[in-house]
Design a protein around this motif. Structure first.
Motif, PDB file in Angstrom:
ATOM      1  N   TYR A 157       7.076  -8.209   7.124  1.00  0.00           N
ATOM      2  CA  TYR A 157       7.228  -7.130   5.972  1.00  0.00           C
ATOM      3  C   TYR A 157       5.850  -6.425   6.174  1.00  0.00           C
ATOM      4  CZ  TYR A 157       8.090  -4.754   1.400  1.00  0.00           C
ATOM      5  OH  TYR A 157       8.583  -3.742   0.383  1.00  0.00           O
ATOM      6  N   ASP A 158       6.068  -5.110   6.529  1.00  0.00           N
ATOM      7  CA  ASP A 158       4.750  -4.259   6.606  1.00  0.00           C
ATOM      8  C   ASP A 158       4.021  -4.177   5.466  1.00  0.00           C
ATOM      9  OD1 ASP A 158       6.307  -3.846   9.123  1.00  0.00           O
ATOM     10  OD2 ASP A 158       5.676  -1.789   9.006  1.00  0.00           O
ATOM     11  N   GLY A 159       4.419  -4.072   4.197  1.00  0.00           N
ATOM     12  CA  GLY A 159       3.854  -3.942   2.791  1.00  0.00           C
ATOM     13  C   GLY A 159       3.213  -2.467   2.860  1.00  0.00           C
ATOM     14  N   CYS A 160       3.965  -1.410   3.090  1.00  0.00           N
ATOM     15  CA  CYS A 160       3.634  -0.270   3.186  1.00  0.00           C
ATOM     16  C   CYS A 160       4.751   0.662   2.657  1.00  0.00           C
ATOM     17  CB  CYS A 160       3.015   0.325   4.664  1.00  0.00           C
ATOM     18  SG  CYS A 160       2.517   1.916   4.753  1.00  0.00           S
ATOM     19  N   PHE A 161       4.568   1.679   1.782  1.00  0.00           N
ATOM     20  CA  PHE A 161       5.500   2.588   1.339  1.00  0.00           C
ATOM     21  C   PHE A 161       4.789   3.883   1.706  1.00  0.00           C
ATOM     22  CE2 PHE A 161       7.021   5.844  -1.757  1.00  0.00           C
ATOM     23  CZ  PHE A 161       8.365   5.494  -1.596  1.00  0.00           C
ATOM     24  N   SER A 162       5.337   4.692   2.711  1.00  0.00           N
ATOM     25  CA  SER A 162       4.767   6.060   3.066  1.00  0.00           C
ATOM     26  C   SER A 162       5.580   7.270   2.559  1.00  0.00           C
ATOM     27  CB  SER A 162       5.036   6.197   4.626  1.00  0.00           C
ATOM     28  OG  SER A 162       4.017   5.033   5.209  1.00  0.00           O
ATOM     29  N   LEU A 163       4.784   8.095   2.282  1.00  0.00           N
ATOM     30  CA  LEU A 163       5.197   9.512   1.819  1.00  0.00           C
ATOM     31  C   LEU A 163       4.554  10.374   3.051  1.00  0.00           C
ATOM     32  CD1 LEU A 163       4.186   8.546  -1.366  1.00  0.00           C
ATOM     33  CD2 LEU A 163       6.004  10.360  -1.382  1.00  0.00           C
ATOM     34  N   LEU A 164       5.519  11.021   3.918  1.00  0.00           N
ATOM     35  CA  LEU A 164       4.786  11.638   5.143  1.00  0.00           C
ATOM     36  C   LEU A 164       5.505  13.114   5.184  1.00  0.00           C
ATOM     37  CD1 LEU A 164       5.375   8.978   7.906  1.00  0.00           C
ATOM     38  CD2 LEU A 164       3.440   9.229   6.446  1.00  0.00           C
ATOM     39  N   GLN A 165       4.469  14.006   5.641  1.00  0.00           N
ATOM     40  CA  GLN A 165       4.943  15.410   5.785  1.00  0.00           C
ATOM     41  C   GLN A 165       4.513  15.804   7.176  1.00  0.00           C
ATOM     42  OE1 GLN A 165       3.502  18.625   3.051  1.00  0.00           O
ATOM     43  NE2 GLN A 165       5.483  18.777   2.408  1.00  0.00           N
ATOM     44  N   PRO A 166       5.366  15.418   8.074  1.00  0.00           N
ATOM     45  CA  PRO A 166       5.011  16.085   9.429  1.00  0.00           C
ATOM     46  C   PRO A 166       4.936  17.517   9.391  1.00  0.00           C
ATOM     47  CG  PRO A 166       6.597  14.345   9.696  1.00  0.00           C
ATOM     48  CD  PRO A 166       6.594  14.971   8.171  1.00  0.00           C
TER      49      PRO A 166
ATOM     50  N   GLY B   5       9.521   2.636  11.757  1.00  0.00           N
ATOM     51  CA  GLY B   5      10.654   2.537  10.929  1.00  0.00           C
ATOM     52  C   GLY B   5      10.840   2.416   9.959  1.00  0.00           C
ATOM     53  N   ARG B   6      12.176   2.477   9.078  1.00  0.00           N
ATOM     54  CA  ARG B   6      11.882   2.424   7.488  1.00  0.00           C
ATOM     55  C   ARG B   6      13.223   1.488   7.318  1.00  0.00           C
ATOM     56  NH1 ARG B   6       8.023   4.497   8.493  1.00  0.00           N
ATOM     57  NH2 ARG B   6       7.177   6.413   7.787  1.00  0.00           N
ATOM     58  N   HIS B   7      13.115   0.699   6.081  1.00  0.00           N
ATOM     59  CA  HIS B   7      13.829  -0.234   5.491  1.00  0.00           C
ATOM     60  C   HIS B   7      14.857   0.686   4.854  1.00  0.00           C
ATOM     61  CE1 HIS B   7      11.651  -4.117   5.591  1.00  0.00           C
ATOM     62  NE2 HIS B   7      10.567  -3.353   5.432  1.00  0.00           N
ATOM     63  N   ASP B   8      14.532   1.736   4.183  1.00  0.00           N
ATOM     64  CA  ASP B   8      15.194   2.693   3.482  1.00  0.00           C
ATOM     65  C   ASP B   8      14.307   3.724   3.012  1.00  0.00           C
ATOM     66  OD1 ASP B   8      13.269   1.417   1.719  1.00  0.00           O
ATOM     67  OD2 ASP B   8      15.017  -0.192   1.123  1.00  0.00           O
ATOM     68  N   GLY B   9      14.898   4.901   2.580  1.00  0.00           N
ATOM     69  CA  GLY B   9      14.143   6.157   2.076  1.00  0.00           C
ATOM     70  C   GLY B   9      15.022   7.191   1.934  1.00  0.00           C
ATOM     71  N   VAL B  10      14.195   8.435   1.580  1.00  0.00           N
ATOM     72  CA  VAL B  10      14.712   9.626   1.318  1.00  0.00           C
ATOM     73  C   VAL B  10      14.029  10.729   1.914  1.00  0.00           C
ATOM     74  CG1 VAL B  10      13.646   9.639  -0.822  1.00  0.00           C
ATOM     75  CG2 VAL B  10      15.735  10.940  -0.626  1.00  0.00           C
TER      76      VAL B  10
ATOM     77  N   ASP C 217       0.901  -1.292  -0.076  1.00  0.00           N
ATOM     78  CA  ASP C 217       0.032   0.073   0.092  1.00  0.00           C
ATOM     79  C   ASP C 217       0.821   1.212  -0.023  1.00  0.00           C
ATOM     80  OD1 ASP C 217      -2.394  -1.257  -0.061  1.00  0.00           O
ATOM     81  OD2 ASP C 217      -2.292  -1.609   2.340  1.00  0.00           O
ATOM     82  N   ILE C 218       0.390   2.359  -0.731  1.00  0.00           N
ATOM     83  CA  ILE C 218       1.032   3.631  -0.763  1.00  0.00           C
ATOM     84  C   ILE C 218       0.253   4.324   0.307  1.00  0.00           C
ATOM     85  CG2 ILE C 218       1.810   5.585  -1.930  1.00  0.00           C
ATOM     86  CD1 ILE C 218       1.990   3.374  -4.380  1.00  0.00           C
ATOM     87  N   ILE C 219       0.686   5.115   1.184  1.00  0.00           N
ATOM     88  CA  ILE C 219       0.183   6.026   2.420  1.00  0.00           C
ATOM     89  C   ILE C 219       0.684   7.225   2.245  1.00  0.00           C
ATOM     90  CG2 ILE C 219      -0.446   6.208   4.530  1.00  0.00           C
ATOM     91  CD1 ILE C 219      -1.617   3.649   3.751  1.00  0.00           C
ATOM     92  N   GLN C 220      -0.129   8.312   1.955  1.00  0.00           N
ATOM     93  CA  GLN C 220       0.499   9.663   1.982  1.00  0.00           C
ATOM     94  C   GLN C 220      -0.456  10.385   3.018  1.00  0.00           C
ATOM     95  OE1 GLN C 220       0.488  11.308  -2.232  1.00  0.00           O
ATOM     96  NE2 GLN C 220      -0.782   9.643  -2.704  1.00  0.00           N
ATOM     97  N   ILE C 221       0.424  11.114   3.710  1.00  0.00           N
ATOM     98  CA  ILE C 221      -0.173  11.800   5.122  1.00  0.00           C
ATOM     99  C   ILE C 221       0.543  13.041   5.237  1.00  0.00           C
ATOM    100  CG2 ILE C 221      -0.918  11.994   7.455  1.00  0.00           C
ATOM    101  CD1 ILE C 221      -0.565   8.676   7.202  1.00  0.00           C
ATOM    102  N   ARG C 222      -0.222  14.258   5.118  1.00  0.00           N
ATOM    103  CA  ARG C 222       0.457  15.486   5.657  1.00  0.00           C
ATOM    104  C   ARG C 222      -0.391  16.204   6.929  1.00  0.00           C
ATOM    105  NH1 ARG C 222       2.780  17.398   0.591  1.00  0.00           N
ATOM    106  NH2 ARG C 222       1.989  16.085  -1.118  1.00  0.00           N
TER     107      ARG C 222
ATOM    108  N   ASP D 215      -1.107   9.622  -7.631  1.00  0.00           N
ATOM    109  CA  ASP D 215      -2.295   8.995  -7.970  1.00  0.00           C
ATOM    110  C   ASP D 215      -2.326   7.558  -7.348  1.00  0.00           C
ATOM    111  OD1 ASP D 215      -3.316  11.351  -9.130  1.00  0.00           O
ATOM    112  OD2 ASP D 215      -2.506  10.917 -11.108  1.00  0.00           O
ATOM    113  N   GLN D 216      -1.201   7.021  -7.493  1.00  0.00           N
ATOM    114  CA  GLN D 216      -0.943   5.629  -7.177  1.00  0.00           C
ATOM    115  C   GLN D 216      -1.370   5.408  -5.610  1.00  0.00           C
ATOM    116  OE1 GLN D 216       1.281   7.403  -8.756  1.00  0.00           O
ATOM    117  NE2 GLN D 216       2.260   6.116 -10.308  1.00  0.00           N
ATOM    118  N   HIS D 217      -2.165   4.183  -5.421  1.00  0.00           N
ATOM    119  CA  HIS D 217      -2.325   4.017  -3.914  1.00  0.00           C
ATOM    120  C   HIS D 217      -1.891   2.625  -3.490  1.00  0.00           C
ATOM    121  CE1 HIS D 217      -4.829   7.346  -3.605  1.00  0.00           C
ATOM    122  NE2 HIS D 217      -5.110   7.259  -4.785  1.00  0.00           N
ATOM    123  N   ILE D 218      -1.448   1.854  -4.595  1.00  0.00           N
ATOM    124  CA  ILE D 218      -1.042   0.441  -4.266  1.00  0.00           C
ATOM    125  C   ILE D 218       0.122  -0.007  -5.348  1.00  0.00           C
ATOM    126  CG2 ILE D 218      -2.854  -0.840  -5.725  1.00  0.00           C
ATOM    127  CD1 ILE D 218      -3.009  -2.824  -3.407  1.00  0.00           C
ATOM    128  N   LEU D 219       1.033  -0.841  -4.993  1.00  0.00           N
ATOM    129  CA  LEU D 219       1.969  -1.599  -5.659  1.00  0.00           C
ATOM    130  C   LEU D 219       1.818  -2.975  -5.624  1.00  0.00           C
ATOM    131  CD1 LEU D 219       5.061   0.236  -4.698  1.00  0.00           C
ATOM    132  CD2 LEU D 219       4.145   0.558  -6.831  1.00  0.00           C
TER     133      LEU D 219
END
Length: 340
Positions: free
Chosen positions: A113-122, A137-142, A6-11, A327-331
């Motif tokens: 595996y969480d099965g989640c890719f997050s884009l977060l803007q705290p 936590g994160r496996h990897d990211g930027v 799942d792709i999660i986007q939260i601001r 626009d994507q919500h799942i891989l």
């Protein structure tokens, strides 16, 4: 078998990010898995002191998780903080870092595996994109400063009560802006196990930080670095696992790219290809490729895909940080047992 992320986007505020993530994972299998493999209780006071020092906003996120899951905060911290986590075996990862891009494969089991890719803007931390591990936590990211990194398990030599590598990555992504700051934090964090951290920033600085509970070594190179699952510094080699032949073989393969001058896209597809020497299908033995993650330091471009997927997620991180959701919500992908 089919496989999805799942792709999660939260601001939002850190508390509300945690609350929304708690509501998201409430009925997901990863929650039951974490309940089975984590401790019922941890040294909550010490965990809180570490979080307060390195990333106090993550305490707010844990509090939000607790509310979203309708669990006591002490229990939520034991489940998700990444502090005093029981030993994890196996886990493989291969990465190449250049001044232009960061590329890596993450290899483990889909059961953990969480099965989640997050884009977060705290509101009070860096914006980040990456694959979740143990929720916070994160496996990897930027992050929005163009700092990219990932973890590579080495061993449980001298294992002690401390912070997991995946929580360390989240703290770095959320609070650091460049390689020097990331290295400084890795030297300060109380680590529980032996890990490599592959790191690069938008200024062209790259490093592999070899970390054990009692020593931290920085390995650098001006053009290209490779990172796998064994220590290469002489002073830390005794902490490697007894059998590292596979890790050495992968490293030798990755070193062959030194003169290749591949683009980010070319290198990404080289890693994600099922026939690649750094793509594995031995999921039963905790060594199957689950995702490929890459980031271009020059144009803020994320390319990522999960195992054997025809779908590549292509994100302009700068655009996302500036307010444009993707626009994507799942891989979707495929887990295919093969033993390789």
């Amino acid at each position: 078998m089919d496989f999805s992320v799942d792709i999660i986007q939260i601001r939002d505020s850190s508390f509300n990010i945690g609350k929304k993530m708690g509501e998201y994972i409430q009925n997901r299998p990863i929650l039951k898995t974490l309940e089975m493999i984590t401790k019922n209780e941890i040294d909550y006071v010490n965990m809180m002191s570490i979080f307060t020092y390195f990333a106090p906003h993550l305490i707010d996120e844990l509090e939000g998780l607790a509310e979203g899951l309708q669990l006591p905060l002490h229990k939520t911290a034991a489940l998700f903080s990444g502090y005093d986590v029981p030993k994890t075996e196996a886990m493989g990862c291969s990465a190449i870092i250049t001044k232009d891009y960061y590329i890596r494969n993450y290899d483990f089991s889909p059961m953990l595996y969480d099965g989640c890719f997050s884009l977060l803007q705290p509101e009070n931390a860096n914006s980040t994109a990456g694959y979740n591990l143990q929720a916070i936590g994160r496996h990897d990211g930027v992050n929005n400063h163009g700092l990219a990194l990932g973890l590579h398990f080495v061993s449980n030599n001298a294992y002690t009560k401390g912070l997991s590598a995946w929580t360390s990555i989240r703290m770095i992504l959320d609070t650091c802006t460049n390689l020097d700051e990331a290295i400084h934090m890795l030297k300060e964090i109380p680590h529980s196990a032996c890990y490599n951290f592959s790191i690069g920033d938008k200024f062209g600085n790259i490093a592999v930080v070899e970390v054990s509970p009692d020593k931290v070594i920085v390995r650098g190179n001006p053009s290209l670095l490779t990172c796998v699952n064994h220590f290469q510094d002489k002073s830390l080699k005794k902490k490697n696992r007894p059998s590292i032949e596979g890790s050495i073989k992968r490293n030798n393969y990755l070193q062959s790219f030194k003169e290749s001058h591949f683009t980010q896209s070319e290198m990404f597809h080289s890693f994600a290809n099922k026939s690649s020497p750094v793509f594995f299908t031995d999921y039963d033995n905790l060594f199957g490729t689950l995702h490929t993650f890459s980031y271009s330091f020059k144009d803020s471009r994320i390319l990522t895909a999960i195992a054997q997927s025809n779908q590549v997620l292509d994100i302009d991180l700068e655009e996302w940080v500036n307010g444009t959701d993707i626009d994507q919500h799942i891989l979707t992908g495929v887990i295919e047992e093969g033993g390789k």
